[in-house]
Design an enzyme around this catalytic site. Structure first.
Site, PDB file in Angstrom:
ATOM      1  N   GLU A  95      39.279  51.366  40.543  1.00  0.00           N
ATOM      2  CA  GLU A  95      38.993  51.124  41.951  1.00  0.00           C
ATOM      3  C   GLU A  95      38.731  52.405  42.732  1.00  0.00           C
ATOM      4  O   GLU A  95      38.087  52.373  43.779  1.00  0.00           O
ATOM      5  CB  GLU A  95      40.138  50.353  42.610  1.00  0.00           C
ATOM      6  CG  GLU A  95      41.425  51.141  42.771  1.00  0.00           C
ATOM      7  CD  GLU A  95      42.560  50.298  43.311  1.00  0.00           C
ATOM      8  OE1 GLU A  95      42.746  50.281  44.543  1.00  0.00           O
ATOM      9  OE2 GLU A  95      43.245  49.645  42.511  1.00  0.00           O
ATOM     10  N   HIS A 114      37.339  45.069  40.406  1.00  0.00           N
ATOM     11  CA  HIS A 114      38.354  45.141  41.458  1.00  0.00           C
ATOM     12  C   HIS A 114      37.788  44.482  42.705  1.00  0.00           C
ATOM     13  O   HIS A 114      36.670  44.765  43.125  1.00  0.00           O
ATOM     14  CB  HIS A 114      38.654  46.623  41.719  1.00  0.00           C
ATOM     15  CG  HIS A 114      39.661  46.889  42.785  1.00  0.00           C
ATOM     16  ND1 HIS A 114      39.314  47.220  44.079  1.00  0.00           N
ATOM     17  CD2 HIS A 114      41.017  46.910  42.742  1.00  0.00           C
ATOM     18  CE1 HIS A 114      40.401  47.435  44.783  1.00  0.00           C
ATOM     19  NE2 HIS A 114      41.454  47.252  44.004  1.00  0.00           N
ATOM     20  N   HIS A 163      49.292  50.936  40.918  1.00  0.00           N
ATOM     21  CA  HIS A 163      48.702  51.449  42.158  1.00  0.00           C
ATOM     22  C   HIS A 163      48.736  52.970  42.245  1.00  0.00           C
ATOM     23  O   HIS A 163      48.691  53.542  43.337  1.00  0.00           O
ATOM     24  CB  HIS A 163      49.441  50.841  43.361  1.00  0.00           C
ATOM     25  CG  HIS A 163      48.532  50.454  44.485  1.00  0.00           C
ATOM     26  ND1 HIS A 163      48.599  51.002  45.735  1.00  0.00           N
ATOM     27  CD2 HIS A 163      47.524  49.563  44.531  1.00  0.00           C
ATOM     28  CE1 HIS A 163      47.678  50.481  46.525  1.00  0.00           C
ATOM     29  NE2 HIS A 163      47.016  49.589  45.808  1.00  0.00           N
ATOM     30  N   ASP A 200      34.896  48.720  41.818  1.00  0.00           N
ATOM     31  CA  ASP A 200      34.852  47.884  43.013  1.00  0.00           C
ATOM     32  C   ASP A 200      33.429  47.904  43.563  1.00  0.00           C
ATOM     33  O   ASP A 200      32.899  48.968  43.888  1.00  0.00           O
ATOM     34  CB  ASP A 200      35.836  48.425  44.056  1.00  0.00           C
ATOM     35  CG  ASP A 200      36.025  47.468  45.229  1.00  0.00           C
ATOM     36  OD1 ASP A 200      35.008  47.038  45.794  1.00  0.00           O
ATOM     37  OD2 ASP A 200      37.179  47.166  45.561  1.00  0.00           O
ATOM     38  N   ASP A 207      50.003  45.960  38.538  1.00  0.00           N
ATOM     39  CA  ASP A 207      49.328  47.047  39.250  1.00  0.00           C
ATOM     40  C   ASP A 207      50.351  48.112  39.641  1.00  0.00           C
ATOM     41  O   ASP A 207      51.213  47.864  40.488  1.00  0.00           O
ATOM     42  CB  ASP A 207      48.643  46.491  40.495  1.00  0.00           C
ATOM     43  CG  ASP A 207      47.715  47.501  41.166  1.00  0.00           C
ATOM     44  OD1 ASP A 207      47.672  48.667  40.707  1.00  0.00           O
ATOM     45  OD2 ASP A 207      47.030  47.119  42.132  1.00  0.00           O
ATOM     46  N   GLU A 233      47.594  48.389  35.502  1.00  0.00           N
ATOM     47  CA  GLU A 233      46.506  48.946  36.306  1.00  0.00           C
ATOM     48  C   GLU A 233      46.946  50.233  36.992  1.00  0.00           C
ATOM     49  O   GLU A 233      48.040  50.291  37.562  1.00  0.00           O
ATOM     50  CB  GLU A 233      46.083  47.919  37.355  1.00  0.00           C
ATOM     51  CG  GLU A 233      44.987  48.393  38.287  1.00  0.00           C
ATOM     52  CD  GLU A 233      44.555  47.308  39.246  1.00  0.00           C
ATOM     53  OE1 GLU A 233      44.022  47.652  40.331  1.00  0.00           O
ATOM     54  OE2 GLU A 233      44.745  46.109  38.942  1.00  0.00           O
TER      55      GLU A 233
END
Length: 380
Positions: free
Chosen positions: A233, A281, A183, A254, A181, A207
């Protein structure tokens, strides 16, 4: 049929917001409207909707979803859609419980009896992850995810990526699959380097290698790497998702941020049409995970499910995935899989007394942040 009689919400540690809907016959459904770092805003939205929705038919889930979306004029975004998620999940739970069936039975029935899952290792600034990887293997996991890096400059030293590559290599050496991830912390000059450096180690996916606002850059990155690109997400509806279906390999909506089970189901179907895998997610609470799994069970393109068991946010926040669930065995992991729940509604039973007690004086979680050496804000 039964009309909505009451809508309540409970703010609980570590950073979750549960929603409870009761109809006039006493039937109950639970939802989750967690939006990390923005709890009060979602609560305000739920307060505004409470008076509008009491008295509506609880079975008319799609009508209530469309009422929320279309009648509001202004629509979308994380706060609005997270509040809608809490309502939608609770309405699905209420209806399926009343009928005595799992929600996936109302989505066409299950396609599988167990679900592939992964858990987290490392923290916001990942360090030694080898021991954590071994611990996850002992719990039954065969796949994990970790943050790739700490904060990065727009154009940082290439050596800032070395730690990520060595950590991935160490965990892969254990025999674990690894999702990395980023982020949204990396900008284009760093993301393209890191994707190339990670490719020989064959991560499960990278990700958010770039923020979703950079659609063109994501397309270019996806075309230049063999590593599957995952994202989703921070997309809040099927319309947000649409531009990415040509470049993202693994879609990660998500359920708490896209408008609940109703919209997650539609997004999954859209992704299937583009041969995109679904990996929802979910670093959130038990209601969110149960809701994801109901859709996972009925989605042909489901690949793997994130779960927050022992994630660093939970460890720091005074609650964990099983803290509010009556049966802690509901998500026992074996050979990387959990058995699909078979009970009515969401398939879990919550400890309402504990939820109510934990919600007393619960403070909202505040998102952390990163600051660079010059005092500049960096992506967290």
């Amino acid at each position: 049929m039964g009309k909505i009689a009451d809508i309540k919400y409970y703010r609980v540690p570590p950073r979750w917001l549960f929603v409870k809907i009761t109809d006039d016959a006493g039937n109950v459904g639970w939802g989750e409207a967690s939006l990390e770092g923005h709890t009060q805003a979602v609560e305000g939205c739920l307060d505004a909707w409470r008076d509008q929705y009491v008295g509506l038919e609880a079975d008319d889930i799609e009508q209530i979803w469309q009422l929320s979306w279309r009648k509001s004029f202004y629509r979308g975004g994380p706060v609005f859609m997270s509040a809608l998620s809490g309502l939608d999940i609770a309405l699905w739970d209420l209806k399926a419980r009343k009928l005595g069936v799992p929600i996936y039975d109302l989505l066409g029935g299950k396609l599988r009896t167990k679900l592939k899952v992964y858990a987290w290792i490392g923290g916001d600034r990942p360090g030694d992850v080898e021991a954590a990887g071994r611990a996850r293997q002992a719990q039954g996991f065969t796949a994990v995810k970790m943050n790739g890096t700490g904060d990065l400059g727009w154009l940082d030293s290439p050596s800032a990526l070395d730690g990520c590559v060595s950590r991935v290599a160490a965990v892969r050496a254990l025999g674990l699959d690894v999702g990395v991830d980023l982020h949204g912390r990396a900008h284009r000059p760093m993301a393209k380097q890191l994707a190339a450096a990670l490719a020989p180690h064959r991560p499960l996916f990278i990700e958010e290698p770039l923020l979703s606002e950079h659609v063109e850059a994501l397309r270019a990155l996806a075309a230049s790497t063999t590593v599957p690109v995952a994202l989703g997400e921070r997309l809040h509806s099927r319309w947000d998702v649409k531009p990415f279906l040509g470049c993202v390999d693994v879609l990660q909506p998500d359920v708490c941020h896209v408008g609940g089970i109703s919209e997650l189901r539609r997004i999954a179907a859209m992704a299937e049409a583009y041969d995109v895998a679904l990996a929802p997610h979910c670093p959130l609470g038990p209601v969110a995970l149960a809701a994801c799994m109901q859709v996972d069970a009925a989605a042909p393109n489901f690949a793997i499910q994130e779960m927050s068991l022992g994630i660093h946010y939970n460890a720091e926040g005074g609650g964990d995935l099983l803290s509010y669930v009556r049966d802690p065995r509901v998500w026992d992991v074996e050979d990387g899989y959990v058995n699909l729940m078979t009970g009515p509604g969401l398939g879990i039973e919550l400890d309402e007394e504990r939820i109510v007690e934990a919600s007393k004086n619960a403070v909202p979680w505040v998102s952390p942040g990163f600051t660079g050496p010059g005092g500049e804000l960096r992506e967290w």
